[in-house]
Motif scaffolding. Sequence first.
Motif, short mmCIF file in Angstrom:
data_model
loop_
_atom_site.label_atom_id
_atom_site.label_comp_id
_atom_site.label_asym_id
_atom_site.label_seq_id
_atom_site.Cartn_x
_atom_site.Cartn_y
_atom_site.Cartn_z
N VAL B 267 0.84 -1.20 0.00
CA VAL B 267 0.00 0.00 0.00
C VAL B 267 0.88 1.25 0.00
N ILE B 268 1.91 1.27 0.84
CA ILE B 268 2.74 2.47 0.92
C ILE B 268 3.47 2.70 -0.39
N SER B 269 3.96 1.62 -0.99
CA SER B 269 4.67 1.76 -2.26
C SER B 269 3.72 2.28 -3.35
N THR B 270 2.51 1.73 -3.43
CA THR B 270 1.56 2.15 -4.46
C THR B 270 1.19 3.62 -4.29
N PHE B 271 0.84 3.99 -3.06
CA PHE B 271 0.32 5.35 -2.87
C PHE B 271 1.42 6.39 -2.66
N SER B 272 2.68 5.94 -2.66
CA SER B 272 3.77 6.91 -2.72
C SER B 272 4.30 7.02 -4.16
N ARG B 273 3.75 6.19 -5.05
CA ARG B 273 4.19 6.09 -6.44
C ARG B 273 5.70 5.90 -6.51
N LYS B 274 6.21 5.04 -5.61
CA LYS B 274 7.65 4.77 -5.61
C LYS B 274 7.89 3.28 -5.41
N ARG B 275 9.00 2.82 -5.96
CA ARG B 275 9.43 1.45 -5.69
C ARG B 275 9.65 1.31 -4.19
N LEU B 276 9.30 0.13 -3.65
CA LEU B 276 9.53 -0.10 -2.23
C LEU B 276 11.01 0.07 -1.92
N PHE B 277 11.32 0.93 -0.93
CA PHE B 277 12.72 1.17 -0.59
C PHE B 277 13.30 -0.10 0.03
N GLY B 278 14.49 -0.48 -0.43
CA GLY B 278 15.20 -1.61 0.19
C GLY B 278 14.47 -2.92 0.08
N TYR B 279 13.97 -3.23 -1.15
CA TYR B 279 13.19 -4.46 -1.32
C TYR B 279 13.93 -5.69 -0.80
N SER B 280 15.19 -5.85 -1.19
CA SER B 280 15.87 -7.09 -0.80
C SER B 280 16.10 -7.14 0.71
N SER B 281 16.30 -5.99 1.33
CA SER B 281 16.46 -6.01 2.79
C SER B 281 15.12 -6.31 3.46
N MET B 282 14.01 -5.93 2.82
CA MET B 282 12.69 -6.29 3.34
C MET B 282 12.51 -7.80 3.32
N VAL B 283 12.90 -8.41 2.20
CA VAL B 283 12.78 -9.87 2.08
C VAL B 283 13.64 -10.53 3.15
N PHE B 284 14.88 -10.06 3.26
CA PHE B 284 15.81 -10.63 4.24
C PHE B 284 15.26 -10.46 5.66
N ALA B 285 14.73 -9.30 5.96
CA ALA B 285 14.19 -9.05 7.30
C ALA B 285 13.01 -9.97 7.58
N THR B 286 12.18 -10.20 6.56
CA THR B 286 11.03 -11.09 6.75
C THR B 286 11.49 -12.49 7.11
N ILE B 287 12.49 -12.99 6.36
CA ILE B 287 12.99 -14.34 6.62
C ILE B 287 13.60 -14.40 8.02
N LEU B 288 14.35 -13.36 8.37
CA LEU B 288 15.03 -13.35 9.68
C LEU B 288 13.99 -13.32 10.81
N ILE B 289 12.94 -12.53 10.65
CA ILE B 289 11.90 -12.49 11.69
C ILE B 289 11.26 -13.87 11.82
N GLY B 290 11.00 -14.52 10.68
CA GLY B 290 10.42 -15.85 10.71
C GLY B 290 11.31 -16.83 11.45
N PHE B 291 12.62 -16.75 11.17
CA PHE B 291 13.57 -17.67 11.81
C PHE B 291 13.66 -17.38 13.31
N LEU B 292 13.86 -16.12 13.67
CA LEU B 292 14.00 -15.78 15.09
C LEU B 292 12.71 -16.05 15.85
N GLY B 293 11.57 -16.00 15.15
CA GLY B 293 10.29 -16.23 15.80
C GLY B 293 10.22 -17.57 16.51
N PHE B 294 11.02 -18.55 16.04
CA PHE B 294 11.01 -19.87 16.68
C PHE B 294 11.97 -19.95 17.86
N MET B 295 12.76 -18.90 18.08
CA MET B 295 13.84 -18.99 19.06
C MET B 295 13.49 -18.27 20.36
N VAL B 296 12.28 -17.78 20.49
CA VAL B 296 12.00 -16.83 21.58
C VAL B 296 10.81 -17.22 22.44
#
Lengths: 205, 626
Positions: B267-296
């Motif tokens: 939504v933010i990317s569409t309504f800012s008419r901009k490419r999502l900033f730091g797409y690959s870091s977003m993907v990486f952060a998502t995976i990392l959150i998923g992984f750490l989610g099992f450790m806590v």
Amino acid sequence: MSTHSHAEGHLPHEPEKATLEGRNKVLGFWLFLGGETVLFGTLFSAFLALRHQVLDGPQPSELFKLSLVAAATAILLTSSLTSVFAIQALHNHNVKALINWLIVTVVLGLGFLGLEIYEFYHYVHEGHGFTTSAFSSSFYTLVGFHGAHVAFGIFWISSIIGQLMKKGLTVVTAPKVYVAGMYWHFIDVVWVFIFTVVYLMGKVV
Amino acid sequence: MAQGHAVKRYSGLMDWLTTVDHKKIGILYLIAGGFFFLVGGLEALLIRIQLWKPLNDFVSADTYNELITMHGTTMIFLAAMPMLFALMNAVVPLQIGARDVAFPFVNALGFWTFFFGAVLLNVSWFTSTGAPAAGWTAYAPLSGPAFSTGHGMDYYVLGLQIAGIGTLIGGINFLVTIINMRAPGMTFMRMPLFTWTSFITSALILFAFPALAVGLAALMFDRVFDANFFDPNNGGNAVLWEHIFWIFGHPEVYILILPAFGVISEVISTFSRKRLFGYSSMVFATILIGFLGFMVWAHHMFTTGLGPVANALFSIATMLIAVPTGIKIFNWIFTMWGGSIKFTSANLYAVGFIPTFVMGGVTGVMLAAAPADFQYHDTYFVVAHFHYVIVGGLILGIFSGLHYWWPKMFGRILNETLGKWTFWIFYIGFHLTFFIQHFLGLLGMPRRIWTYLDGLGFNEMNLISTIGAIMMGIGTIMFILNVVITNAKPQNAADDPWEDGRTLEWTIPSPPPEYNFKQTPLVRGYDAYWKEKMDGHKGMTPAEPIGSIHMPSPSILPFTMSLGLFITGFGLMYSRDWTFITEHIGFYVAGLGLLITFGSMFLRSVYDDHGFHIEPEELEDKGVKA
């Protein structure tokens, strides 16, 4: 990419992965087995946490008869081998051998299940009932979940044998055979862990 | 190729009961999840009415316990999860350019098992022994047969067990769909972020839900078959339940929040008419959150007494999650930076999400400090924290996603003016309800209490909190009103109604025809549709010629399989009570239910579904009728 376009005549090299449906099924089943791993992992954890809470029931070391369990293990591991032969027959497009090996697998599975039922019956007579202690509850739940998986596998593979007899080997039936083979290996691997963690460790400590 | 199989086409109710179309299943999830959101919201309002003044006796203590238990359980399992599945079903196949999910039949089965489990759980309200009352976490031994007599907790274990099966197979379905069904050129690192977060969420579901299944089965054995898993008198271990519950329960909160992160990113990317900033870091952060989610998971158990070493490790692991989450927050802000921002209703929810979620995250880090947690534990501070991340995070994300994708799902844009009013009333009501609860907690008001004494300094803050809750209720009613008003309007949304659509779902009609894409699109980069727009093209380049399209047949079997499980649940529960005709009739009822389920599975296995073909001359842009 339709499932029935290759149904008659020439079968592709790996018929279980020849269609998108087949590939989806195989991948989905791998993932399902990942979930099953967590399921059994949790059951093992519960058993490990509770296995010393024997209360007034018999100790595992005096309860377990390793000869019986070893026989059951040998039967189940052999059935894993025969299911490999079945998959080899599948890849050779040899329907007759495929059906025969699957029948051998089911019979061995039934033998294992018979031994397990006898074993449980025997334990109950020894005073090791489901409600005796936390040890007994977790024992029957872990081993029983595995036994239920074996029983389901027997029904499942039998139904696939029936389908193979009726429809032959097609790109629709091949993924079913392949996936059932994966399932059968999985419950064998679980049994190896049960044999080690429940029975061998039960004898030692 | 086309062998012209006759296919039964149903209409009306039968169409919805037998559908295997992911878009219709998405709508079913939305209706069911929306209904249970209202039920859970009503329970919340009753809780807040009870607490608006000291020593109130609006509801009894027992009823209060039932309300808090069912509020938590309903909101997590029966409202939030299905509404996320609604968005995932409606959007993910479209975003990857697929004609359907990998397993359309299993998709329907997932919905119906969820639905029957949810109904089973809520039937408990109408029984003589009442609803579950041991808290949504069902801690043993309180949830065991000794302290939870009656059938309330039986409904909890069996209802959640059945609903959980639906979630698990839904998760597997999305994993396979995203891995195997992507259009040509849609590489993993070109997938829209909502698809990415749905992917990681599905992986978390796969590895978290089986643990809950075992925990619920063990608790069910304790209650129905006198097993001893969690009963310390017979060697059982009550802490074991806490471990099993939270090793599922903590990943569950990431299962909930990750798709919301995905919605916000789109939504933010569409309504800012901009490419999502730091797409690959977003993907990486998502995976990392998923992984750490099992450790806590043990950070829910700091006061259980696991010892300083365990507490320290889980404390650090928990604080680590703030790092990838922080990456996401900055990326959203940088996406907006310099963009030409349009504050549509969807974007208001998305932008409102950012500070709210940061506040929930900050209290999360506070709670992660184990020594401090001993002070916060079981107070309203914790209640405030998790409502900030779940309502302020997830629910705002869902509202944002609903406004954003409503035209794609239903062909009508929700009323923007009313949508903005709804946002402000809900948003202010939310902060009014929960911000003050931080201070109630710090003052020492314990959570899950039925009432409180006068003169403790709690009175005004509780009143403010109740007023806020009523505002949230008004906001929700306004949203429903918006849906009703919009539904009366003509179904005339454009393919790309926001005009700045970046992803594949905006290249096809609103709502899409049942085969989604007349021709599978060729994807040439991230933000596939935006790239074509920037290159001056009107639409996607097709990756295949127009041809006949193979579709799966509708089937009633998912419904009957789930109905069988529902009957089994009932039978097991009343196995001891029902003695008419013969002893243990409940077990026969359970057996009958399993027979229906396994019989349906057998039929599914034996009779092949050949599906049917839609021929090129039949291809027209007709949408889902809703």
